[in-house]
Design a protein around this motif. Structure first.
Motif, mmCIF file in Angstrom:
data_model
loop_
_atom_site.group_PDB
_atom_site.id
_atom_site.type_symbol
_atom_site.label_atom_id
_atom_site.label_comp_id
_atom_site.label_asym_id
_atom_site.label_seq_id
_atom_site.Cartn_x
_atom_site.Cartn_y
_atom_site.Cartn_z
ATOM 1 N N PRO A 155 0.838 -1.211 0.000
ATOM 2 C CA PRO A 155 0.000 0.000 0.000
ATOM 3 C C PRO A 155 0.870 1.257 0.000
ATOM 4 O O PRO A 155 2.070 1.184 0.266
ATOM 5 C CB PRO A 155 -0.758 -0.117 1.314
ATOM 6 N N SER A 156 0.247 2.413 -0.283
ATOM 7 C CA SER A 156 0.999 3.658 -0.149
ATOM 8 C C SER A 156 0.885 4.213 1.261
ATOM 9 O O SER A 156 1.668 5.061 1.662
ATOM 10 C CB SER A 156 0.531 4.685 -1.181
ATOM 11 N N SER A 157 -0.107 3.747 2.009
ATOM 12 C CA SER A 157 -0.214 4.099 3.431
ATOM 13 C C SER A 157 -1.040 3.027 4.122
ATOM 14 O O SER A 157 -1.745 2.251 3.474
ATOM 15 C CB SER A 157 -0.853 5.477 3.616
ATOM 16 N N ILE A 158 -0.945 2.986 5.441
ATOM 17 C CA ILE A 158 -1.669 1.987 6.233
ATOM 18 C C ILE A 158 -2.424 2.702 7.347
ATOM 19 O O ILE A 158 -1.868 3.591 8.000
ATOM 20 C CB ILE A 158 -0.690 0.955 6.854
ATOM 21 N N ILE A 159 -3.686 2.325 7.525
ATOM 22 C CA ILE A 159 -4.450 2.811 8.675
ATOM 23 C C ILE A 159 -4.830 1.598 9.521
ATOM 24 O O ILE A 159 -5.412 0.636 9.008
ATOM 25 C CB ILE A 159 -5.731 3.551 8.241
ATOM 26 N N ILE A 160 -4.480 1.647 10.797
ATOM 27 C CA ILE A 160 -4.927 0.626 11.737
ATOM 28 C C ILE A 160 -6.044 1.270 12.542
ATOM 29 O O ILE A 160 -5.825 2.302 13.189
ATOM 30 C CB ILE A 160 -3.779 0.169 12.650
ATOM 31 N N THR A 161 -7.245 0.702 12.462
ATOM 32 C CA THR A 161 -8.381 1.337 13.141
ATOM 33 C C THR A 161 -8.866 0.453 14.284
ATOM 34 O O THR A 161 -9.074 -0.757 14.108
ATOM 35 C CB THR A 161 -9.506 1.715 12.138
ATOM 36 N N GLY A 162 -8.985 1.061 15.468
ATOM 37 C CA GLY A 162 -9.393 0.314 16.658
ATOM 38 C C GLY A 162 -9.411 1.249 17.851
ATOM 39 O O GLY A 162 -9.049 2.411 17.749
ATOM 40 N N LEU A 163 -9.853 0.717 18.982
ATOM 41 C CA LEU A 163 -9.918 1.503 20.218
ATOM 42 C C LEU A 163 -9.246 0.702 21.326
ATOM 43 O O LEU A 163 -9.145 -0.523 21.219
ATOM 44 C CB LEU A 163 -11.378 1.766 20.614
ATOM 45 N N GLY A 164 -8.837 1.385 22.378
ATOM 46 C CA GLY A 164 -8.303 0.706 23.554
ATOM 47 C C GLY A 164 -7.115 -0.185 23.210
ATOM 48 O O GLY A 164 -6.173 0.253 22.554
ATOM 49 N N GLY A 165 -7.169 -1.444 23.631
ATOM 50 C CA GLY A 165 -6.061 -2.368 23.425
ATOM 51 C C GLY A 165 -5.697 -2.583 21.968
ATOM 52 O O GLY A 165 -4.524 -2.769 21.630
ATOM 53 N N SER A 166 -6.693 -2.528 21.086
ATOM 54 C CA SER A 166 -6.403 -2.667 19.653
ATOM 55 C C SER A 166 -5.638 -1.456 19.145
ATOM 56 O O SER A 166 -4.719 -1.578 18.327
ATOM 57 C CB SER A 166 -7.697 -2.795 18.852
ATOM 58 N N ALA A 167 -6.022 -0.278 19.617
ATOM 59 C CA ALA A 167 -5.343 0.938 19.184
ATOM 60 C C ALA A 167 -3.901 0.958 19.692
ATOM 61 O O ALA A 167 -2.985 1.348 18.972
ATOM 62 C CB ALA A 167 -6.100 2.167 19.669
ATOM 63 N N ILE A 168 -3.702 0.499 20.930
ATOM 64 C CA ILE A 168 -2.338 0.464 21.473
ATOM 65 C C ILE A 168 -1.490 -0.538 20.690
ATOM 66 O O ILE A 168 -0.332 -0.263 20.369
ATOM 67 C CB ILE A 168 -2.364 0.081 22.966
ATOM 68 N N GLY A 169 -2.070 -1.701 20.366
ATOM 69 C CA GLY A 169 -1.354 -2.658 19.517
ATOM 70 C C GLY A 169 -0.967 -2.008 18.195
ATOM 71 O O GLY A 169 0.140 -2.185 17.697
ATOM 72 N N GLY A 170 -1.888 -1.204 17.631
ATOM 73 C CA GLY A 170 -1.606 -0.473 16.403
ATOM 74 C C GLY A 170 -0.510 0.562 16.593
ATOM 75 O O GLY A 170 0.373 0.715 15.742
ATOM 76 N N ASP A 171 -0.531 1.252 17.723
ATOM 77 C CA ASP A 171 0.514 2.241 18.003
ATOM 78 C C ASP A 171 1.895 1.578 18.095
ATOM 79 O O ASP A 171 2.892 2.158 17.661
ATOM 80 C CB ASP A 171 0.231 2.956 19.335
ATOM 81 N N LEU A 172 1.926 0.374 18.679
ATOM 82 C CA LEU A 172 3.215 -0.325 18.777
ATOM 83 C C LEU A 172 3.721 -0.704 17.383
ATOM 84 O O LEU A 172 4.904 -0.549 17.082
ATOM 85 C CB LEU A 172 3.088 -1.570 19.655
ATOM 86 N N VAL A 173 2.815 -1.194 16.539
ATOM 87 C CA VAL A 173 3.211 -1.516 15.170
ATOM 88 C C VAL A 173 3.688 -0.245 14.462
ATOM 89 O O VAL A 173 4.711 -0.238 13.783
ATOM 90 C CB VAL A 173 2.051 -2.181 14.407
ATOM 91 N N ALA A 232 -15.898 2.350 11.214
ATOM 92 C CA ALA A 232 -14.719 2.714 10.408
ATOM 93 C C ALA A 232 -14.488 1.683 9.305
ATOM 94 O O ALA A 232 -14.070 2.021 8.186
ATOM 95 C CB ALA A 232 -13.484 2.836 11.302
ATOM 96 N N TYR A 233 -14.768 0.408 9.614
ATOM 97 C CA TYR A 233 -14.660 -0.640 8.586
ATOM 98 C C TYR A 233 -15.605 -0.327 7.425
ATOM 99 O O TYR A 233 -15.238 -0.415 6.252
ATOM 100 C CB TYR A 233 -14.992 -2.012 9.189
ATOM 101 N N GLU A 234 -16.844 0.053 7.754
ATOM 102 C CA GLU A 234 -17.817 0.346 6.695
ATOM 103 C C GLU A 234 -17.404 1.576 5.892
ATOM 104 O O GLU A 234 -17.584 1.627 4.674
ATOM 105 C CB GLU A 234 -19.209 0.514 7.315
#
Lengths: 375, 375
Positions: free
Chosen positions: B60-78, B123-125
């Protein structure tokens, strides 16, 4: 808004005593605050002149705004506006180095009011090493010298103020550069700023020192927050960026601890801190930064705030700040401006010089000592 | 580390009483915490099987990880790992909608442990409407149904745990997907996770309930923080993401307020909150999350922490957590894991059920009531 009997009636009198204010604010932070609309006018003219002289930058595939403190918040506000109307990823960088994707298609905007913020100068040099197109926004210093050396466009703004009292000079040129390289839509560009200046004048007249506590919402909120630890909540987007700005203004002007968070993220963790908060501290106050549009645009956020207020009710005082103005830009700049006034009045109430930043100066001195023969 | 006489010696005994722990932790959060290394093993196998079945996503040319709480923190670590070694912008989205740049070249990773986080489903929709390539990570729910309907690859992980006790199942598949679509370098990919599992086993043995307070750093830190409001500081990058994670774990497990910030940004505003902090509250504790590499990689950050500690010294207790392990991934996962243990022990010390999240459940119920005939 939830109203409480005001326990600080006597303390509040200081805010209506113009002689006392002159003593408590020897470096004139309130004066700078009152003149913010004129700063915005000046910044707008400087931005237009800069763009006319430089032309628009080529369209980048991504934008990095690199800066700390007030520059970073200005960058966050631009990011929030681009997320509404723009079509390029914008990232705000608060570090010595840039993220790994930065390259020849990444526009890097290096913003430092003094020009000597060491992290920003370092990130600028990293951008040069990576071959990124660059634009600098500064009043001078090392950053201006580097830009001149490298033939990089540099938007020079008037210096000599504390950076946090220079938000017009930091935010508006950054927005101008981004709006010139990416299509943001009419509600987010320079004309929207221009159209907001009259609203800022009205707010300045409402919140200025001559207006007494009884008729001055900025003084009133400062009194309500006196002696307390404020926690600012906004919704994901520009109000959460302003929550961070209000936090920083309370830290720097009033020298008190303050915290900030965004909904809906807050609902997934921090909300549980409130369930036992009354056992931890009786001096929290929560301030919600709200946009009248949110009820229409984000009804579920409005509902989340209502439930959150019920959870917090027994643990802390709560206040609501509603943005005023017809346009998005009026609401954004007006809410930013309100935080400036309230935090300066909070400093005066606490008997603290709002301009003094001895803690940061100490740190800068210690960092400079590290440099030895130069970094 | 700054040592203090421990005023909680009696309270601490509960952490060495296995019968008391069983009563205080009726839903078994400590058990889940102790078995985290096995969860990571399982998540690694699931991630490899998923990639083998799906193949690598197009670059991809960019990546968005969408989530809240623990999922968002997992995304922040990535995101923090990609910023070190990757060459694509990664943005973590914590809202109902995606930022304006999302389009057909943006890989959207939608992560919700239950699959029913309403912001993530929304956000998925939005991503579907925008024509973004998508990948879902979930244990089931609405998100899994949407993915099946749309023919979108969905990495299914075992359900039934609290999301915050599912970090292995949220972080590792996200990292796997990103590492398969962008070159992250050997230190950030799945093999690095694999090579860290032995280190996690050693840490689990050191911090488990059978090890007494006198020989258990996780219990020891929980005792030191008992009755206090912790503020977690990390350096810009992965330690500041973990500071946010520790904050969230203290909010959710121990139901106490906690706050987090990152250096160098903290040095430009929050530092001044400390100059009058001793008048505001006597129950702050500061915990610095530190990486032994930082002295070499970021000597100026190490210096900033030293100066900050001097500024804070008279206002609050201070503690340092040094990451252990040879590799970056060992240090990251180990420090994450330490926060899990300390926050669970903190809950038990406070007599609070670590699993219970009545405040969030109340809010979810109220939000569900809003739905009426469907959102």
């Amino acid at each position: 808004m939830i109203h409480h009997v005001n326990p600080h009636a006597n303390v509040a009198q200081v805010l209506d005593n113009l002689d006392a204010i002159r003593v408590l604010d020897p470096h004139g932070m309130l004066d700078l605050t009152e003149r913010f609309p004129d700063q915005c006018r000046d910044a707008l003219q400087i931005s237009r002149d800069f763009l006319a002289a430089q032309g628009a930058p080529a369209r980048p595939s991504s934008i990095i705004i690199t800066g700390l403190g007030g520059s970073a918040i200005g960058g966050d506000l631009v990011r929030a506006l681009v997320e509404i109307g723009g079509d390029v990823p914008v990232i705000v960088n608060r570090d010595y180095r840039l993220p790994g994707f930065a390259g020849p298609n990444t526009l890097v905007i290096a913003s430092s009011y003094s020009g000597n913020t060491e992290e920003t100068v370092s990130a600028y040099e990293h951008a040069r090493d990576l071959g990124c197109p660059r634009i600098c926004i500064t009043s001078g210093g090392e950053l201006a010298r580097h830009a001149a050396r490298d033939g990089v466009p540099c938007c020079i703004v008037p210096g000599g103020r504390p950076p946090r009292a220079s938000t017009g000079y930091l935010f508006i040129p950054t927005l101008a550069v981004v709006a010139a390289s990416v299509d943001l839509g009419a509600q987010c560009g320079l004309n929207a700023v221009d159209a907001s200046l009259g609203h800022l004048d009205e707010l300045a007249a409402e919140w200025r020192r001559e207006n007494p506590v009884s008729d001055n919402p900025a003084k009133e909120l400062a009194v309500a927050l006196h002696g307390r630890i404020p926690i600012f909540y906004g919704a994901q987007g520009w109000t959460s960026v302003l929550a961070l700005r209000w936090k920083g203004q309370f830290n720097e002007n009033a020298k008190v601890h303050a915290f900030a968070n965004a909904l809906p993220e807050q609902n997934h963790n921090e909300i549980l801190g409130w369930t036992r908060a009354s056992q931890q501290s009786s001096i929290w106050s929560v301030v919600y930064l709200r946009d009248p549009q949110e009820t229409e645009d984000q009804p579920r956020i409005a509902r989340r705030i209502a439930v959150l207020q019920a959870v917090i009710a027994s643990s802390a005082e709560q206040h609501e700040v509603w943005a005023t103005g017809d346009s998005l830009m009026e609401r954004l700049l007006g809410t930013l401006y309100y935080g400036d006034f309230v935090s300066v009045y909070a400093a005066l109430l606490a008997g603290v010089d709002p301009t003094d930043i001895a803690g940061i100066d100490l740190l800068k001195g210690e960092m400079a000592n590290l440099n030895g023969n130069g970094r």
